[in-house]
Motif scaffolding. Structure first.
Motif, mmCIF file in Angstrom:
data_model
loop_
_atom_site.group_PDB
_atom_site.id
_atom_site.type_symbol
_atom_site.label_atom_id
_atom_site.label_comp_id
_atom_site.label_asym_id
_atom_site.label_seq_id
_atom_site.Cartn_x
_atom_site.Cartn_y
_atom_site.Cartn_z
ATOM 1 N N UNK A 129 -17.267 -16.122 20.071
ATOM 2 C CA UNK A 129 -16.045 -16.285 20.816
ATOM 3 C C UNK A 129 -15.781 -17.679 21.138
ATOM 4 N N UNK A 130 -16.619 -18.323 21.248
ATOM 5 C CA UNK A 130 -16.213 -19.823 21.688
ATOM 6 C C UNK A 130 -16.725 -20.797 20.767
ATOM 7 N N UNK A 131 -16.809 -20.319 19.477
ATOM 8 C CA UNK A 131 -17.069 -21.355 18.364
ATOM 9 C C UNK A 131 -15.798 -21.712 17.752
ATOM 10 N N UNK A 132 -16.037 -23.026 16.971
ATOM 11 C CA UNK A 132 -15.102 -23.603 16.170
ATOM 12 C C UNK A 132 -14.489 -22.557 14.984
ATOM 13 N N UNK A 133 -13.245 -22.674 14.435
ATOM 14 C CA UNK A 133 -12.957 -21.825 13.318
ATOM 15 C C UNK A 133 -13.935 -21.926 12.138
ATOM 16 N N UNK A 134 -13.822 -21.153 11.274
ATOM 17 C CA UNK A 134 -14.812 -21.233 10.058
ATOM 18 C C UNK A 134 -14.289 -22.447 9.270
ATOM 19 N N UNK A 135 -15.061 -23.543 8.974
ATOM 20 C CA UNK A 135 -14.493 -24.586 8.345
ATOM 21 C C UNK A 135 -14.898 -24.488 6.887
ATOM 22 N N UNK A 136 -14.114 -24.755 5.777
ATOM 23 C CA UNK A 136 -14.450 -24.570 4.533
ATOM 24 C C UNK A 136 -14.444 -26.157 4.048
ATOM 25 N N UNK A 137 -15.345 -26.362 3.206
ATOM 26 C CA UNK A 137 -15.259 -27.850 2.561
ATOM 27 C C UNK A 137 -15.511 -27.735 1.166
ATOM 28 N N UNK A 138 -14.754 -28.575 0.305
ATOM 29 C CA UNK A 138 -15.414 -28.821 -0.938
ATOM 30 C C UNK A 138 -15.655 -30.134 -1.267
ATOM 31 N N UNK A 139 -16.714 -30.474 -1.606
ATOM 32 C CA UNK A 139 -17.226 -31.713 -2.174
ATOM 33 C C UNK A 139 -17.109 -31.886 -3.765
ATOM 34 N N UNK A 140 -15.999 -32.792 -4.016
ATOM 35 C CA UNK A 140 -15.941 -33.067 -5.558
ATOM 36 C C UNK A 140 -16.627 -34.213 -5.909
ATOM 37 N N UNK A 141 -16.110 -35.196 -6.805
ATOM 38 C CA UNK A 141 -16.720 -36.272 -7.334
ATOM 39 C C UNK A 141 -17.154 -37.281 -6.189
ATOM 40 N N UNK A 142 -18.373 -37.529 -6.184
ATOM 41 C CA UNK A 142 -19.218 -38.189 -4.935
ATOM 42 C C UNK A 142 -18.468 -38.039 -3.564
ATOM 43 N N UNK A 143 -18.469 -36.583 -3.320
ATOM 44 C CA UNK A 143 -18.100 -36.129 -2.119
ATOM 45 C C UNK A 143 -19.268 -36.064 -1.251
ATOM 46 N N UNK A 144 -19.255 -36.517 0.039
ATOM 47 C CA UNK A 144 -20.487 -36.802 0.661
ATOM 48 C C UNK A 144 -20.112 -36.887 2.268
ATOM 49 N N UNK A 145 -21.054 -36.693 3.237
ATOM 50 C CA UNK A 145 -20.896 -36.916 4.633
ATOM 51 C C UNK A 145 -21.919 -37.634 4.984
ATOM 52 N N UNK A 146 -21.796 -38.817 5.256
ATOM 53 C CA UNK A 146 -22.869 -39.763 5.567
ATOM 54 C C UNK A 146 -23.675 -39.250 7.030
#
Length: 536
Positions: free
Chosen positions: A412-429
């Protein structure tokens, strides 16, 4: 075309017709018109030849792109899964289609221009092409791939006909050069030169490549090789605007250094410049080497002793009615901090529905500014993301409820469902999901406390790359479609668990889809009780 020909003839004749009264008074002068007419006929033939050349060029483009689009449209996601294909698509639409547009504009082609105008707004721009080039360089660094591998389509575990030409490699090098990234400029200019020397045709000249390469090598501190490359440039183009001055400057600088260090001149190595010739400059990320090693599958700390402490089980959410008949399959991925993977969390149909809902909303992924709490883009997170509410579709509501059932934590207090698409070289350091003590206002606007836990759904398999890694303790978790991983970001005391600093490795081959739920502290008071010590 006849109108255009008439216009050209009229233009060329107008200079003569302006003095016709005087011309007709002398046969001698009239003979000049004969030669003028001959020149007009020659001009007319050159115009026709130019039109035929243009038409042949357009036909060649059409044939090439027809064959290319037949391949790409047969499996768009599979085609774009290869990073070179993704880069070349960006380059074609940003640069090469613009060149074709200029070619057609030489003689107005209303239908084509109309179509171009309609679709132009959806084309990638210069920033997109630059981003795609930098993505290839990111992959090159992370997975220690030389430029030759990329140029020839040789990626780990696969070989394709997605090739980079001399001009492609030159453009890659130029992108790095314009960003003062001389390390990558050297690698790509060297590859461009290598392919040109091997006899590959190109629009770029050898002199232009040597110009960029020699200066980039100088910037990397290799004076002997910079001198040798500049001498080659001068030999090809003695009147080059900068080469002579650069050569004299480099020679003086080298002579000064040798004198100061009391050394003798050593000719540059005859070995070609390649990955490892020069050291990559350090950047802002302290654990860069450890992070990239884990992405390559190196430095993993999964010992036999640790593995023996891991197990798998059925999990019914502590007697949750919705899980009693069909409990979740739970596997330990790591013991401390405890990371678990759940199997068969999302069905194929649910994944496709979530992707369908997210695709129209995908935008450059953001991170929360720790000082202001406002979402903003960042260079260290390269993906496209969308946020889905439970009201958007029953599937989203069902997934949210399933996460609550599995974890025993309220959403109930969580953030919305986040959908992510990592394409060419997609990253999160490497990053923390929770806010630290030096950024107390990160989630102030939400009013739900800190992020207590992360629930990460993998919605696709990834052919190469894309692992979730934890540099602090040397873990790497590979994406598996339909599964999810879960861990706590905070100890029971509410203190942050700094061991959970993690990263999403660049996608080397494939397309990575994930969705995640960041669960917050508020509402968990009786679901996850406080510990007695700071690290409980």
């Amino acid at each position: 075309m006849r109108k255009s020909v008439f216009f050209i003839c009229w233009t060329l004749l107008s200079c003569c017709w302006s003095t016709q009264a005087e011309i007709f008074t002398s046969i001698g002068q009239m003979t000049d018109l004969i030669y003028t007419e001959k020149e007009l006929v020659q001009s007319l033939r050159e115009y026709i030849k130019a039109e035929e050349f243009k038409l042949a060029a357009v036909k060649s483009w059409a044939n090439k792109l027809d064959a290319l689009t037949r391949v790409s449209t047969s499996d768009p996601e599979g085609y774009l899964a290869h990073p070179v294909n993704a880069y070349k698509l960006m380059k074609r639409l940003n640069t090469e289609w613009s060149e074709l547009e200029s070619l057609v504009l030489q003689n107005p082609a209303e239908e084509f221009i109309s179509n171009m105008s309609i679709h132009r707004q959806f084309f990638p721009d210069e920033e997109d092409q630059t981003g795609a080039a930098k993505a290839l360089m990111r992959l090159q660094d992370t997975y220690q791939l030389d430029s030759e591998a990329f140029s020839r389509g040789k990626l780990p575990g696969m070989h394709s006909n997605a090739l980079l030409t001399v001009d492609d490699c030159f453009d890659m090098g130029k992108t790095a050069y314009n960003d003062a990234d001389y390390y990558h400029a050297v690698l790509w200019m060297q590859q461009s030169l290598k392919q040109l020397d091997a006899g590959e045709e190109a629009e770029v000249s050898k002199a232009d490549i040597l110009d960029y390469l020699s200066y980039s090598v100088y910037q990397m501190g290799d004076l002997p090789r910079a001198i040798e490359l500049t001498r080659r440039l001068v030999a090809i183009e003695p009147s080059h605007q900068r080469a002579g001055g650069n050569l004299r400057y480099y020679e003086r600088l080298l002579f000064k250094q040798l004198n100061e260090q009391n050394q003798t001149y050593q000719p540059p190595s005859e070995e070609p410049i390649q990955l490892g010739t020069y050291s990559r400059p350090q950047d802002h990320l302290p654990e860069r080497e450890a992070y990239e090693a884990l992405c390559r599958g190196e430095g993993l700390q999964m010992t036999e002793a640790r593995r023996s402490r891991l197990s798998c089980r059925y999990q019914d959410g502590k007697g949750n009615p919705r899980l009693l008949l069909k409990p979740m399959k739970e596997e330990d991925e790591w013991d401390s901090p405890h990371i678990v993977r759940y199997l068969d969390v999302l069905s194929h149909e649910e994944i496709e529905k979530i992707k369908e809902l997210a695709k129209p909303r995908l935008a450059r992924a953001t991170v929360r500014d720790p000082k202001t709490g406002i979402l903003t883009t960042a260079n260290y997170r390269v993906s496209k993301s969308a946020w889905l509410e439970g009201e958007d579709d029953p599937v989203v509501d069902r997934v949210n409820l399933r996460i609550q059932d599995i974890t025993g934590l309220t959403v109930d207090t969580a953030e919305l469902l986040q959908v992510a698409n990592y394409g060419v070289g997609g990253q999160y350091e490497p990053h923390y999901d929770f806010s630290r003590k030096d950024e107390p206002d990160a989630f102030k606007r939400l009013g739900t406390g800190n992020r207590v836990a992360t629930f990460l759904n993998y919605m696709s398999d990834v052919e190469a790359g894309g692992a979730t890694v934890f540099p602090d303790f040397g873990a790497a978790i590979r994406p598996r479609k339909g599964t999810a991983v879960f861990w706590y970001n905070l100890f029971k005391s509410g203190e942050g668990d700094y061991r959970t600093r993690h990263a999403a490795c660049p996608v080397l081959v494939g397309s990575k889809w994930v969705s995640n739920k960041w669960i917050h502290e508020r509402g968990q008071e009786f679901r996850r009780r406080c510990g007695l010590t700071e690290v409980d």
